[in-house]
Design a protein around this motif. Sequence first.
Motif, PDB file in Angstrom:
ATOM      1  N   ALA A 128       0.951  -1.270   0.046  1.00  0.00           N
ATOM      2  CA  ALA A 128      -0.005   0.088  -0.031  1.00  0.00           C
ATOM      3  C   ALA A 128       1.026   1.265  -0.160  1.00  0.00           C
ATOM      4  O   ALA A 128       2.031   1.220   0.846  1.00  0.00           O
ATOM      5  N   SER A 129       0.491   2.126  -0.847  1.00  0.00           N
ATOM      6  CA  SER A 129       1.588   3.245  -1.120  1.00  0.00           C
ATOM      7  C   SER A 129       0.911   4.428  -1.695  1.00  0.00           C
ATOM      8  O   SER A 129       0.185   4.075  -2.457  1.00  0.00           O
ATOM      9  N   SER A 130       0.968   5.559  -1.333  1.00  0.00           N
ATOM     10  CA  SER A 130       0.424   6.924  -2.063  1.00  0.00           C
ATOM     11  C   SER A 130       1.456   7.144  -3.139  1.00  0.00           C
ATOM     12  O   SER A 130       1.078   8.194  -3.786  1.00  0.00           O
ATOM     13  N   PHE A 131       2.500   6.518  -3.312  1.00  0.00           N
ATOM     14  CA  PHE A 131       3.523   6.861  -4.421  1.00  0.00           C
ATOM     15  C   PHE A 131       2.812   6.654  -5.909  1.00  0.00           C
ATOM     16  O   PHE A 131       2.336   5.638  -6.024  1.00  0.00           O
ATOM     17  N   ASN A 132       2.974   7.529  -6.611  1.00  0.00           N
ATOM     18  CA  ASN A 132       2.344   7.613  -7.932  1.00  0.00           C
ATOM     19  C   ASN A 132       3.355   8.047  -9.108  1.00  0.00           C
ATOM     20  O   ASN A 132       3.773   9.120  -9.226  1.00  0.00           O
ATOM     21  N   PRO A 133       3.867   7.043  -9.708  1.00  0.00           N
ATOM     22  CA  PRO A 133       4.911   7.045 -10.907  1.00  0.00           C
ATOM     23  C   PRO A 133       4.370   7.817 -11.905  1.00  0.00           C
ATOM     24  O   PRO A 133       5.129   8.109 -12.710  1.00  0.00           O
ATOM     25  N   GLU A 134       3.222   8.115 -12.288  1.00  0.00           N
ATOM     26  CA  GLU A 134       2.508   8.617 -13.423  1.00  0.00           C
ATOM     27  C   GLU A 134       2.992   9.870 -13.945  1.00  0.00           C
ATOM     28  O   GLU A 134       3.295  10.893 -13.029  1.00  0.00           O
ATOM     29  N   ALA A 135       3.162   9.975 -15.299  1.00  0.00           N
ATOM     30  CA  ALA A 135       3.453  11.210 -15.884  1.00  0.00           C
ATOM     31  C   ALA A 135       2.829  11.238 -17.053  1.00  0.00           C
ATOM     32  O   ALA A 135       2.519  10.273 -17.929  1.00  0.00           O
ATOM     33  N   SER A 136       2.286  12.656 -17.492  1.00  0.00           N
ATOM     34  CA  SER A 136       1.802  12.715 -18.754  1.00  0.00           C
ATOM     35  C   SER A 136       2.352  13.771 -19.595  1.00  0.00           C
ATOM     36  O   SER A 136       3.081  14.689 -18.980  1.00  0.00           O
ATOM     37  N   PHE A 137       2.379  13.828 -20.856  1.00  0.00           N
ATOM     38  CA  PHE A 137       2.962  14.585 -21.737  1.00  0.00           C
ATOM     39  C   PHE A 137       2.423  15.579 -22.658  1.00  0.00           C
ATOM     40  O   PHE A 137       1.299  14.754 -23.361  1.00  0.00           O
ATOM     41  N   LEU A 138       2.593  16.579 -23.208  1.00  0.00           N
ATOM     42  CA  LEU A 138       2.228  17.165 -24.574  1.00  0.00           C
ATOM     43  C   LEU A 138       3.185  17.090 -25.399  1.00  0.00           C
ATOM     44  O   LEU A 138       4.490  17.623 -25.190  1.00  0.00           O
ATOM     45  N   LEU A 139       2.923  16.680 -26.481  1.00  0.00           N
ATOM     46  CA  LEU A 139       4.018  16.794 -27.607  1.00  0.00           C
ATOM     47  C   LEU A 139       3.453  17.426 -28.749  1.00  0.00           C
ATOM     48  O   LEU A 139       2.625  17.428 -29.145  1.00  0.00           O
ATOM     49  N   GLY A 140       4.394  18.450 -29.026  1.00  0.00           N
ATOM     50  CA  GLY A 140       4.269  19.305 -30.010  1.00  0.00           C
ATOM     51  C   GLY A 140       5.244  19.304 -31.041  1.00  0.00           C
ATOM     52  O   GLY A 140       6.433  19.204 -30.647  1.00  0.00           O
ATOM     53  N   GLY A 141       4.956  19.393 -32.353  1.00  0.00           N
ATOM     54  CA  GLY A 141       5.967  19.105 -33.147  1.00  0.00           C
ATOM     55  C   GLY A 141       5.520  19.085 -34.825  1.00  0.00           C
ATOM     56  O   GLY A 141       4.382  19.320 -35.018  1.00  0.00           O
ATOM     57  N   GLN A 142       6.538  18.941 -35.830  1.00  0.00           N
ATOM     58  CA  GLN A 142       6.382  18.802 -36.987  1.00  0.00           C
ATOM     59  C   GLN A 142       7.501  17.988 -37.809  1.00  0.00           C
ATOM     60  O   GLN A 142       8.503  18.200 -37.220  1.00  0.00           O
ATOM     61  N   VAL A 143       7.183  16.869 -38.445  1.00  0.00           N
ATOM     62  CA  VAL A 143       8.097  16.120 -39.258  1.00  0.00           C
ATOM     63  C   VAL A 143       7.827  16.212 -40.660  1.00  0.00           C
ATOM     64  O   VAL A 143       6.736  16.035 -41.318  1.00  0.00           O
ATOM     65  N   GLY A 144       8.954  16.882 -41.305  1.00  0.00           N
ATOM     66  CA  GLY A 144       9.192  16.844 -42.857  1.00  0.00           C
ATOM     67  C   GLY A 144       7.927  17.819 -43.400  1.00  0.00           C
ATOM     68  O   GLY A 144       7.775  18.703 -42.635  1.00  0.00           O
ATOM     69  N   ASP A 145       7.153  17.166 -44.425  1.00  0.00           N
ATOM     70  CA  ASP A 145       6.010  17.849 -45.107  1.00  0.00           C
ATOM     71  C   ASP A 145       4.604  17.627 -44.200  1.00  0.00           C
ATOM     72  O   ASP A 145       3.704  18.144 -44.677  1.00  0.00           O
ATOM     73  N   GLY A 146       4.686  16.706 -43.281  1.00  0.00           N
ATOM     74  CA  GLY A 146       3.601  16.518 -42.373  1.00  0.00           C
ATOM     75  C   GLY A 146       3.107  17.735 -41.711  1.00  0.00           C
ATOM     76  O   GLY A 146       3.781  18.597 -41.756  1.00  0.00           O
ATOM     77  N   ALA A 147       1.891  17.781 -41.113  1.00  0.00           N
ATOM     78  CA  ALA A 147       1.207  18.702 -40.617  1.00  0.00           C
ATOM     79  C   ALA A 147       1.912  18.906 -39.176  1.00  0.00           C
ATOM     80  O   ALA A 147       2.344  17.974 -38.583  1.00  0.00           O
ATOM     81  N   HIS A 148       1.925  20.104 -38.800  1.00  0.00           N
ATOM     82  CA  HIS A 148       2.120  20.337 -37.353  1.00  0.00           C
ATOM     83  C   HIS A 148       1.155  20.031 -36.315  1.00  0.00           C
ATOM     84  O   HIS A 148      -0.167  20.193 -36.945  1.00  0.00           O
ATOM     85  N   ASP A 149       1.387  19.512 -35.351  1.00  0.00           N
ATOM     86  CA  ASP A 149       0.300  18.825 -34.422  1.00  0.00           C
ATOM     87  C   ASP A 149       0.750  18.797 -32.826  1.00  0.00           C
ATOM     88  O   ASP A 149       1.921  18.973 -32.627  1.00  0.00           O
ATOM     89  N   ILE A 150      -0.422  18.681 -32.089  1.00  0.00           N
ATOM     90  CA  ILE A 150       0.061  18.236 -30.817  1.00  0.00           C
ATOM     91  C   ILE A 150      -0.551  16.998 -30.234  1.00  0.00           C
ATOM     92  O   ILE A 150      -1.740  16.643 -30.856  1.00  0.00           O
ATOM     93  N   PHE A 151       0.002  16.261 -29.378  1.00  0.00           N
ATOM     94  CA  PHE A 151      -0.630  14.984 -28.839  1.00  0.00           C
ATOM     95  C   PHE A 151      -0.588  15.026 -27.199  1.00  0.00           C
ATOM     96  O   PHE A 151       0.459  15.566 -26.888  1.00  0.00           O
ATOM     97  N   LEU A 152      -1.717  14.439 -26.667  1.00  0.00           N
ATOM     98  CA  LEU A 152      -1.575  14.530 -25.283  1.00  0.00           C
ATOM     99  C   LEU A 152      -1.264  12.846 -25.014  1.00  0.00           C
ATOM    100  O   LEU A 152      -1.855  11.952 -25.455  1.00  0.00           O
ATOM    101  N   ILE A 153       0.042  12.759 -24.144  1.00  0.00           N
ATOM    102  CA  ILE A 153       0.424  11.285 -24.171  1.00  0.00           C
ATOM    103  C   ILE A 153      -0.042  10.987 -22.425  1.00  0.00           C
ATOM    104  O   ILE A 153       0.678  11.534 -21.907  1.00  0.00           O
TER     105      ILE A 153
END
Lengths: 247, 247
Positions: free
Chosen positions: B107-132
């Motif tokens: 039993a532990s209140s320790f929480n290892p969780e992390a969330s990320f926002l990724l923003g970027g663009q690769v080559g000719d692809g559209a720029h975009d953001i993702f919530l991970i």
Amino acid sequence: MTYCLGLRLTSGLVLASDSRTSASVDDISVYSKMHTFRTRPDRVVVLLSSGNLATSQAVRSQINRDLQNPQAERNLDTFEHLDEIAGYIGEINRQVQNSIAPEPDQASSFNPEASFLLGGQVGDGAHDIFLIYPQGNHIMASRQKPFLQIGETKYGKPILSRLADGELSLELGARLALVSMDAAMRSNLSVGPPIEVAICPDGAHQITHRLKLGEQDPYLQILAERWNDQLREAFLELPDPQGWQSG
Amino acid sequence: MTYCLGLRLTSGLVLASDSRTSASVDDISVYSKMHTFRTRPDRVVVLLSSGNLATSQAVRSQINRDLQNPQAERNLDTFEHLDEIAGYIGEINRQVQNSIAPEPDQASSFNPEASFLLGGQVGDGAHDIFLIYPQGNHIMASRQKPFLQIGETKYGKPILSRLADGELSLELGARLALVSMDAAMRSNLSVGPPIEVAICPDGAHQITHRLKLGEQDPYLQILAERWNDQLREAFLELPDPQGWQSG
């Protein structure tokens, strides 16, 4: 979910609640979350509820049974101070929850907790609001922060933090409560109309004004649109940040 | 806590993050939550993080190790689509969390969780953001809701819901991000400066503008004051509700 709030203004109390109850996304109902009790003419007691619906109904029933029982040692009519009433309701809240809580070894997502906002005034005492926790204890509003909230509180908090001020008139207080409610409704589907607002002026010992705004109410729509437009205009007038650095 | 947000506008991306990390109220530190990786010139990858600090640091370290490893099967330079990068970061996030999660019976209140926002663009692809998510999966923004948030998201959401629009200019997007950040900072002590803002115009494949606003930054103070004043004015101009009923 739910959103209820109370403003303690110098001139009296403003209380507001939504009416949406959702056991799940396909079990959404409309229940009023604002209740006034028939008490002595020297007092007004209004209770707003959030959390488990069975618990909040059972708490209200017990309060009413005590009130109708001439032999009851304690009921809403026997107390001389509003904070004693808050303590009494907190005790009932605990008892109700304990009576239906699952056994500790039964893993369950069932949550019997309910929270309440109590607004009122007893005799010559000051009008006040209290937040009653599921644990049965309670807090009052402060001079710096003359409002309390229960339920889905975060969306509607920034505008209250900015504009809530004990010196607002009761009319402006009602308007502010509706603007805060609009932010919560817009951001969370579990908060919804009818929206109820009640005003208890200092010393009146009753709700003197009540408002109930349904889904199609033109004011809710006008409020949402105008506030949006006003915010957009205000936003466009803000200055731009300085000090940008390249890449 | 933390508050980070990303806006996906037609003209590019606006990303913003606070810098307050609190293990507890007496262990508050300043950490940047916005990270850019050195990748190929045809791509830009910016990562905003929320949640367990050890997890988010370990995820970034792994991404950098892969990037510096010429034998790595996969790294930020090998993907041709931004959503593959989101999946790759999600996988690393899961692995890091699994490696430090407590045994189920502890039993532990320790929480290892992390969330990320990724923003970027690769080559000719559209720029975009993702919530991970901590679970490793991810979502993208929608046309109707061109923003994503992580951390203490609720306070800053109403203003985004009202004003975020894909057709905003990058400058107005940055201003909106700061207004949303102001609401979160005002309502929650665990969100605090320095506030970082980055702009990645469509097709630039880099952050072209960066802003870092410290606690004493006059713009944050002006913003807070002016926005407050503007909101107060806008509020006072709203109509009053009709249809009040007596008691």
